[in-house]
Design an enzyme around this catalytic site. Structure first.
Site, short mmCIF file in Angstrom:
data_model
loop_
_atom_site.label_atom_id
_atom_site.label_comp_id
_atom_site.label_asym_id
_atom_site.label_seq_id
_atom_site.Cartn_x
_atom_site.Cartn_y
_atom_site.Cartn_z
N PHE A 152 0.86 -1.18 0.00
CA PHE A 152 0.00 0.00 0.00
C PHE A 152 0.89 1.22 0.00
CE2 PHE A 152 -4.33 -1.01 -0.03
CZ PHE A 152 -5.10 0.08 0.33
N GLN A 155 -7.71 14.91 2.82
CA GLN A 155 -6.99 14.05 1.86
C GLN A 155 -7.78 13.85 0.58
OE1 GLN A 155 -6.39 9.55 2.22
NE2 GLN A 155 -4.37 10.34 2.67
N HIS A 171 -7.84 11.44 -2.46
CA HIS A 171 -7.38 10.12 -2.90
C HIS A 171 -7.10 10.18 -4.39
CE1 HIS A 171 -7.43 5.83 -3.78
NE2 HIS A 171 -7.49 5.55 -2.52
N LEU A 213 -14.61 5.52 -5.20
CA LEU A 213 -13.28 5.00 -4.91
C LEU A 213 -12.89 3.80 -5.75
CD1 LEU A 213 -10.87 5.28 -2.94
CD2 LEU A 213 -11.99 3.55 -1.53
N GLU A 221 -6.71 1.96 -3.43
CA GLU A 221 -5.26 2.05 -3.54
C GLU A 221 -4.67 0.67 -3.84
OE1 GLU A 221 -3.51 3.93 -0.19
OE2 GLU A 221 -1.76 4.50 -1.35
N ARG A 262 -0.64 9.25 -0.60
CA ARG A 262 -1.74 9.79 -1.40
C ARG A 262 -1.65 11.27 -1.71
NH1 ARG A 262 -6.60 6.64 1.67
NH2 ARG A 262 -6.13 4.58 0.84
N HIS A 290 -11.48 12.52 0.00
CA HIS A 290 -11.62 11.17 0.52
C HIS A 290 -11.67 11.05 2.03
CE1 HIS A 290 -11.29 6.84 0.50
NE2 HIS A 290 -10.17 6.87 1.17
N ARG A 298 -2.82 10.94 5.78
CA ARG A 298 -3.02 9.57 6.26
C ARG A 298 -2.50 8.57 5.22
NH1 ARG A 298 -6.62 5.60 5.38
NH2 ARG A 298 -8.26 6.77 4.31
#
Lengths: 598, 252
Positions: A142, A255, A257, A267, A270, A301, A368, A410
């Site tokens: 990730f 954030q 994304h 979404l 990721e 991100r 996000h 994050r």
């Protein structure tokens, strides 16, 4: 004290039935607290925790890269007895660096340490994770993580965790108030006394008194035009807390994304990049090479979204309006996509008409996650100021809270983790608080009646503008004036517009005047909340004259540790938020601030 | 029907028990520009034309399970279905609430019986007392056997498509039986015998007439009928299954 005939009492009231709320409820019940009520404006299984896709991070050491295949090569299970490749210390460092050094390191340490046993707890409770050949929980790479530690269930990890924890909460006798809408928080003299909520079914308004109240109400992506967030994510908890005098922390850190479906924002996990996917521009170039040569698509991100936006701004975007980027999964092959990324494939087909097996998928950055929120200790205790004074009887965990473990940005797969770990810790702290002898505190006046009058006033407005007119303008303002790249001029314009929208909303029309299941009224209240917290977000962004993590100022492009290594704390003032600042907890000997490069 | 309609006529079933004597259809004109989904159309109607049109929705990408409705006679999730796809030869689509459940308002139904059946089958895992320090070792094959059932989002499309549910409110229903199947197949669950007994009662697996409406309706392409058949078979061999489970749990 006036007893309202509609008053309900519980030892504990939790607002929000996603991972954080359900963990808290189950844990408090396990500790012996019998009288728990969990409110949710949706049925608990509809909570947004269920939309999480890619994985939940923990250094279980089940999987490692196949030797000599490089940082994007295949993964294999670690044979028993072989050297571990991961550790909670490494997870801790990755998270601190991901946060651009704004995360509180003591809280991060707790989170990554507890990650390991909470993963096993989930598995013991019945989560059906994907597995390695020898039956251990499977893990994938990730963004921003130096080892593959995102534990996953295909690409519907959140769904699995949510259903499991909800079932367990039911098993422990937790009472759910499904489709009840939070209206107000009752705080007086720094003591929380309860909430006011509406039963959506019949519109009745109730005062709910409790010894302890916890918010687990999630994030606020719906303030933006393009978002991965559900309709429900309107930041009701942050707005209502703020209005009641509770401070909000680090709200300017939102954030984006990198891979939301083009035009829709839905979404695409990721995990697509974790499994090896590429990002390409209109020239077919894997442009991440120029922005993060080492980590490429698996940089954190904020970095990837900025890179995409830069490509778009410089004319290399794709799609009819050139605002998109391609996510290319073709080289992963049919089998891997079908087994590891089935849900995102369906999403791509349903919403773009492209099958990732055959074609690159058009995506764009999407609002996000909200790093900011209600400030708490690592035990979920809400604090009332930058000095850390506890607000007695009020707790918070999950995306609504700001502990802070994510700081300025994050890492993916850390949110499912945060909600679980701090939901559990809050549950323990609440149980302790109750068992130490907490009492129901008196409530002055008639909060239910007060809110009833407020609602009535809303319903009597007759426009000419519709609530939707205001909502759309708010989203447009936030997206264009307070998005990925910010500057003083835009932020000031944005703030002025928000203040104006606040006034216009007071006259905007709610068309449905009935009391039965009035979701039009809810949309009006939610829009009010969007405006309330958006003012804090933009003001905080304006005040913070540096770039850090997800907050990127083109007029202040550098990180400024000398002046800005601190949390923004915002209290509701007469003319907008009043700012104070809180120190970041740093282990100076172990993880002193460094330059953030990927 | 895929003719080119610039405007769609969206017929929505309205019913507010507080003011209406009975349900009626109301028509709204919605532009098809930009290729909206059915949910986009409903949102447009609600926020721009008539705010009293009421429906449940949240994630808008088919994972939360809120927006199951009856469109042109079939139960679907409206969030991931294009408006154009469901227009008839005259550019019309008809949206009604899920069948067989009391209507709260417009497209919002009372799911009390649906959730009651879900609770009845004990959806939570009951693990053995002997909990390992790390994870139970489940094989990828064991996961594969359950994985599709695990993907159920409890949307209710199957439940409200099942004619048996329509006739017998006490029927446990495809959603709960699918969940029970998942738990019965899970090597970590310690009460398969008890579960098989629950579903062997008069309102359990025996009621399924293999009409297959559930499979047809399921937006996640799941197979409740097969799950029910498996449960039916296992129920006849309950003791053997319990023995097998005890043995398997020794190597977990």
């Amino acid at each position: 004290m006036m007893a309202n005939e509609n008053t309900i009492t519980h030892d504990v009231i939790i607002v929000g039935a996603g991972l954080a709320g359900s963990w808290a409820a189950m844990t408090a019940a396990q500790q012996g607290v019998k009288d728990i009520g969990v409110l949710s404006k949706l049925h608990p299984l509809r909570s947004h925790s269920g939309a999480a896709q890619g994985g939940i991070a923990a250094a279980l050491n089940n999987v490692r890269p196949v030797p000599d295949t490089g940082p994007r090569g295949p993964l294999e299970q670690i044979p028993p007895g072989d050297e571990p490749i991961d550790s909670w210390e490494l997870h801790m460092f990755d998270t601190i660096k991901g946060s651009d050094w704004l995360g509180d390191q003591d809280a991060i340490e707790i989170m990554v340490q507890e990650a390991i046993n909470i993963l096993y707890a989930y598995e013991h409770m019945g989560c059906v994770f994907s597995r390695t050949p020898d039956g251990r929980i499977a893990q994938r790479r990730f963004g921003g993580h130096s080892a593959p530690r995102a534990n996953y269930a295909a690409d519907w990890t959140g769904h699995v965790l949510l259903h499991t924890i909800h079932e367990q909460a039911l098993r422990h006798g937790v009472k759910f108030y499904s489709e009840w809408y939070l209206l107000d928080l009752i705080v007086e003299d720094n003591v929380c006394r309860g909430i006011v909520a509406m039963n959506i079914l019949d519109g009745s308004i109730h005062t709910l008194r409790a010894k302890a109240v916890m918010f687990a109400t999630g994030g606020y992506g719906r303030a933006f035009k393009i978002t991965s967030n559900a309709f429900a994510n309107t930041g009701d908890g942050v707005a209502i807390a703020y209005r009641a005098g509770v401070p909000l922390m680090d709200m300017e850190f939102v954030q984006f994304h990198p891979t939301g479906i083009y035009r829709h924002g839905i979404l695409m996990s990721e995990a697509c990049r974790g499994e090896g996917g590429y990002l390409t521009n209109s020239e077919g170039e894997r442009f991440m090479e120029r922005y993060a040569p080492e980590k490429m698509e698996l940089a954190p991100r904020d970095l990837v979204s900025r890179s995409e936006q830069t490509e778009i701004d410089q004319g290399r975007g794709i799609g009819p309006d050139k605002q998109g980027i391609y996510l290319d999964l073709r080289h992963l092959g049919r089998e891997k996509i079908l087994s590891r990324l089935p849900q995102v494939r369906e999403i791509a087909i349903d919403f773009t008409g492209t099958d990732p097996i055959d074609d690159p998928v058009p995506i764009q950055p999407t609002a996000h996650y909200s790093m900011g929120g209600i400030p708490t200790t690592a035990d979920g205790q809400v604090i009332a100021d930058a000095e850390g004074t506890p607000l007695t009887g009020f707790f918070a965990a999950g995306e609504v809270a700001c502990v802070s473990v994510h700081g300025a940005n994050r890492l993916g797969s850390n949110s499912l983790l945060e909600a679980s770990v701090f939901g559990r810790r809050a549950g323990k702290a609440i149980a302790q608080f109750i068992q130490d002898g907490a009492n129901l505190q008196p409530v002055n006046g008639d909060p239910a009646a007060m809110n009833q009058a407020r609602i009535q006033a809303h319903l009597e407005r007759n426009g000419p503008e519709l609530v939707d007119d205001i909502a759309q303008e708010l989203k447009e303002t936030m997206t264009s004036k307070c998005g990925i790249f910010r500057n003083e001029t835009n932020l000031e314009e944005g703030l002025a517009r928000i203040v104006e929208l606040k006034e216009r909303l007071k006259r905007a029309k709610i068309m449905d005047k009935g009391s039965r299941f009035n979701t039009d009224l809810l949309a009006g209240l939610e829009t009010e909340h969007l405006i309330t917290f958006s003012e804090v977000v933009v003001s905080g962004a304006l005040a913070r004259t540096e770039s850090r993590g997800a907050h990127s100022r083109t007029d202040y492009p550098e990180r400024d540790d000398e002046d800005w290594l601190k949390h923004t704390v915002a209290h509701k003032g007469e003319d907008g938020p009043r700012f104070s600042y809180k120190d970041v907890f740093i282990y100076w000997d172990r993880f002193p601030p460094q330059k953030r490069q990927y | 029907m895929n003719k080119k309609f610039e405007t769609a006529t969206v017929r929505v079933q309205r019913f507010n028990p507080d003011i209406d004597k009975k349900p009626y259809l109301q028509e709204f004109e919605v532009s098809t520009e930009g290729d909206p989904t059915l949910l986009d159309a409903l949102q447009f109607i609600k926020s721009r034309i008539d705010g009293s049109v009421t429906f449940r929705r949240s994630c808008r990408h088919a994972i939360c399970g809120s927006c199951a409705m009856n469109v042109n006679g079939r139960n679907i999730l409206v969030c991931h279905e294009p408006l154009k796809k469901h227009l008839d030869g005259r550019g019309r689509v008809t949206i009604r609430p899920l069948p067989y459940l009391p209507i709260i308002k417009d497209l919002v139904v009372d799911r009390t019986s649906f959730w009651r059946q879900y609770l009845l089958i004990k959806p939570w895992l009951v693990p053995p007392d002997n909990i390992p320090e790390k994870e139970f070792r489940m094989t990828p094959q064991e996961v594969a056997d359950l994985q599709s059932a695990e993907h159920c989002i409890m949307c209710g499309a199957c439940y409200s498509a099942c004619t048996v549910v329509g006739m017998t409110k006490e029927y446990i229903g495809p959603h709960a039986l699918l969940k029970e199947f998942m738990r019965v197949m899970d090597p970590r669950d310690t009460i398969p015998g008890e579960r098989l007994e629950i579903v062997s009662g008069s309102y359990g697996v025996a009621r399924c007439h293999t009409i297959f409406n559930c499979i047809d309706a399921c937006p996640k392409h799941l197979d409740p009928t097969k799950a029910i058949e498996t449960l039916r078979n296992l129920a006849t061999k309950r003791q053997a299954w319990e023995e097998q489970r005890k043995e398997r749990q020794e190597t977990l």
